[in-house]
Design a protein around this motif. Structure first.
Motif, short mmCIF file in Angstrom:
data_model
loop_
_atom_site.label_atom_id
_atom_site.label_comp_id
_atom_site.label_asym_id
_atom_site.label_seq_id
_atom_site.Cartn_x
_atom_site.Cartn_y
_atom_site.Cartn_z
N TYR A 17 17.94 12.19 98.59
CA TYR A 17 16.94 11.16 98.25
C TYR A 17 17.08 9.98 99.22
N TYR B 191 18.12 7.12 81.67
CA TYR B 191 16.76 7.19 82.26
C TYR B 191 15.87 6.29 81.40
N LYS C 26 3.60 16.41 91.10
CA LYS C 26 3.42 15.24 91.96
C LYS C 26 4.46 15.26 93.05
N TRP D 201 14.45 12.62 83.12
CA TRP D 201 13.01 12.79 82.89
C TRP D 201 12.72 13.99 82.00
N HIS E 122 11.01 1.54 86.16
CA HIS E 122 11.28 2.97 86.33
C HIS E 122 12.72 3.12 86.79
N ASN F 278 16.15 5.35 87.10
CA ASN F 278 16.84 6.66 87.10
C ASN F 278 18.35 6.41 87.12
N TYR G 27 5.29 16.83 79.05
CA TYR G 27 5.18 18.03 79.91
C TYR G 27 4.58 19.19 79.10
N ASP H 140 8.28 9.18 95.72
CA ASP H 140 8.68 10.20 94.75
C ASP H 140 8.80 9.61 93.34
N THR H 141 9.19 8.34 93.26
CA THR H 141 9.46 7.73 91.97
C THR H 141 8.30 6.81 91.53
N HIS I 151 4.57 7.66 90.11
CA HIS I 151 4.21 7.78 88.69
C HIS I 151 3.68 6.45 88.15
N MET J 177 2.45 13.51 84.35
CA MET J 177 2.60 13.80 82.91
C MET J 177 2.61 12.57 82.03
#
Ligand code: NAD
Ligand code: ISE
Length: 335
Positions: free
Chosen positions: A163, A233, A96, A270, A154, A156, A278, A171-172, A175, A125
């Motif tokens: 970033y 995370y 992704k 992750w 979510h 991180n 994964y 990007d985040t 998902h 995933m």
């Protein structure tokens, strides 16, 4: 049949997927690698039993020794490689985001539809994670009645220096957008993005962000992204239904009670949180490739639909307004 896989992009997740294809999962062999940084590609190939280093991703894709392609380079490069794999008639697993613009995703769909069969799988995933699968079952079995609201978190611990604040969405949160579409079985219709009080630790990042979305049937969805949360995370999700609620459980295998405290482990990143997901997604992809099915997991349509929400989310971040989301008609290829 052993599937001969070529990997374009040998950075963090490229190396993690190479590890699982080489040491964990049966049915595949990494026979070729390419990266914009040739030293890195050479270093990664040196750790593999039988992998050639190709000068470019295109060269790797067109190599007769490669049956299927894994694209793990930066998002803006995905379109070029996915389209090249389709043109070569080779199955391609693309991390992704599928591509970083709506038009690039549409171009990929156009090429795949013209090829007449599914060749592309996108690396969403979370759909393979046991906890998300249990959450989806709870909803589809009607255990908590009709879903009214979904809260997605979510977090991180930190992000790399390149970033940018848009990446919290593209990007985040991409998902969260995908997994919500999958959990609820419907598309989004609007998004608004609210920034928290400025964070003295995040500098240029507007962090955390709160996204407020609606789906076709009117479910209210919130997505909190925190990309500098420090403590670990942490992936959260709770559906509020008409007769109950269902949430992803906290992760630690052990809950420790000691010195008047209760504690449990929080994953580091992750890689740790989704290690089994994964493994499952790539095993299913290898099996689909080996059986001639091409791809069975998240499709180009899923990549496109999530990207349209991302584009609307970025527009909403900058305008402060609610932005409507509209998708094109779904091509028959994607059911
Ligand atoms: P990274 O920066 O560690 O690695 C990317 C690699 O791609 C680098 O080695 C870079 O040199 C290479 N590259 C850049 N442009 C290229 C080009 N034109 N041709 C060939 N190689 C090129 O990044 P990463 O964290 O490994 O992320 C890679 C992709 O995987 C991104 O799309 C990211 O969103 C995705 N990702 C997905 C997950 C997940 O949970 N599914 C996790 C991490 C990353
Ligand atoms: C990263 O690229 C991933 O895809 C991770 O799953 C996500 O949690 C992180 O925020 C992204 O940067």
């Amino acid at each position: 049949m052993t599937v001969r896989v070529g990997v374009v992009g040998t950075g963090m997740i490229g190396q993690d997927h190479i590890r699982r294809l080489t040491r964990v999962l049966p049915g595949a062999e990494v026979v070729a690698v390419a990266d914009a940084n040739p030293d890195l590609a050479r270093e990664v190939a040196a750790g593999l039993p039988n992998a050639d280093v190709h000068p470019t991703g295109q060269n790797l894709i067109n190599s007769s020794g490669v049956d299927a392609v894994l694209v793990t380079s930066w998002g803006p490069t995905h379109e070029e490689y996915v389209v090249a794999a389709i043109a070569a008639g080779k199955p391609v697993f693309c991390e992704k985001p599928l591509a970083t613009t709506e038009s690039a995703c549409r171009n990929i769909m156009k090429e795949e539809v013209a090829a007449g069969r599914r060749l592309v799988q996108v690396g969403f995933m979370r759909r393979y994670d046991a906890a998300y699968r249990a959450l989806k079952r709870t909803v589809s079995d009607g255990v908590i009645g009709a879903p009214l609201m979904y809260n997605s978190g979510h977090r991180n611990p930190s992000v790399p220096s390149h970033y940018t604040k848009d990446m919290a969405i593209v990007d985040t949160a991409v998902h969260d957008f995908d997994v919500t579409r999958w959990l609820l079985g419907e598309e989004f219709t609007s998004v608004q993005v609210l920034a928290a009080k400025p964070n003295s630790l995040g500098e240029d990042l507007q962090d955390p962000l709160l996204m407020v979305l609606r789906t076709e049937s009117g479910v209210l969805v919130t997505v909190e992204t925190s990309v500098n949360i420090r403590y670990g995370y942490d992936i959260r999700g709770e559906i509020i239904g008409e007769t109950g609620t269902a949430a992803l459980a906290d992760r630690g295998p052990v809950v420790l009670r000691r010195d008047n405290q209760v504690s449990t482990a929080v994953p580091v990143d992750w890689r740790e949180r989704f290690v089994a997901a994964y493994d499952t997604e790539l095993q299913e992809w290898i099996d689909a490739v080996a059986s001639g099915a091409g791809a069975t997991g998240p499709s180009s349509w899923d990549g496109y639909a999530a990207q349209v929400v991302c584009d609307a989310g970025v527009a909403a971040l900058y305008s402060g307004e609610r932005v409507d989301i509209e998708l094109i008609e779904k091509p028959d290829l994607y059911g």
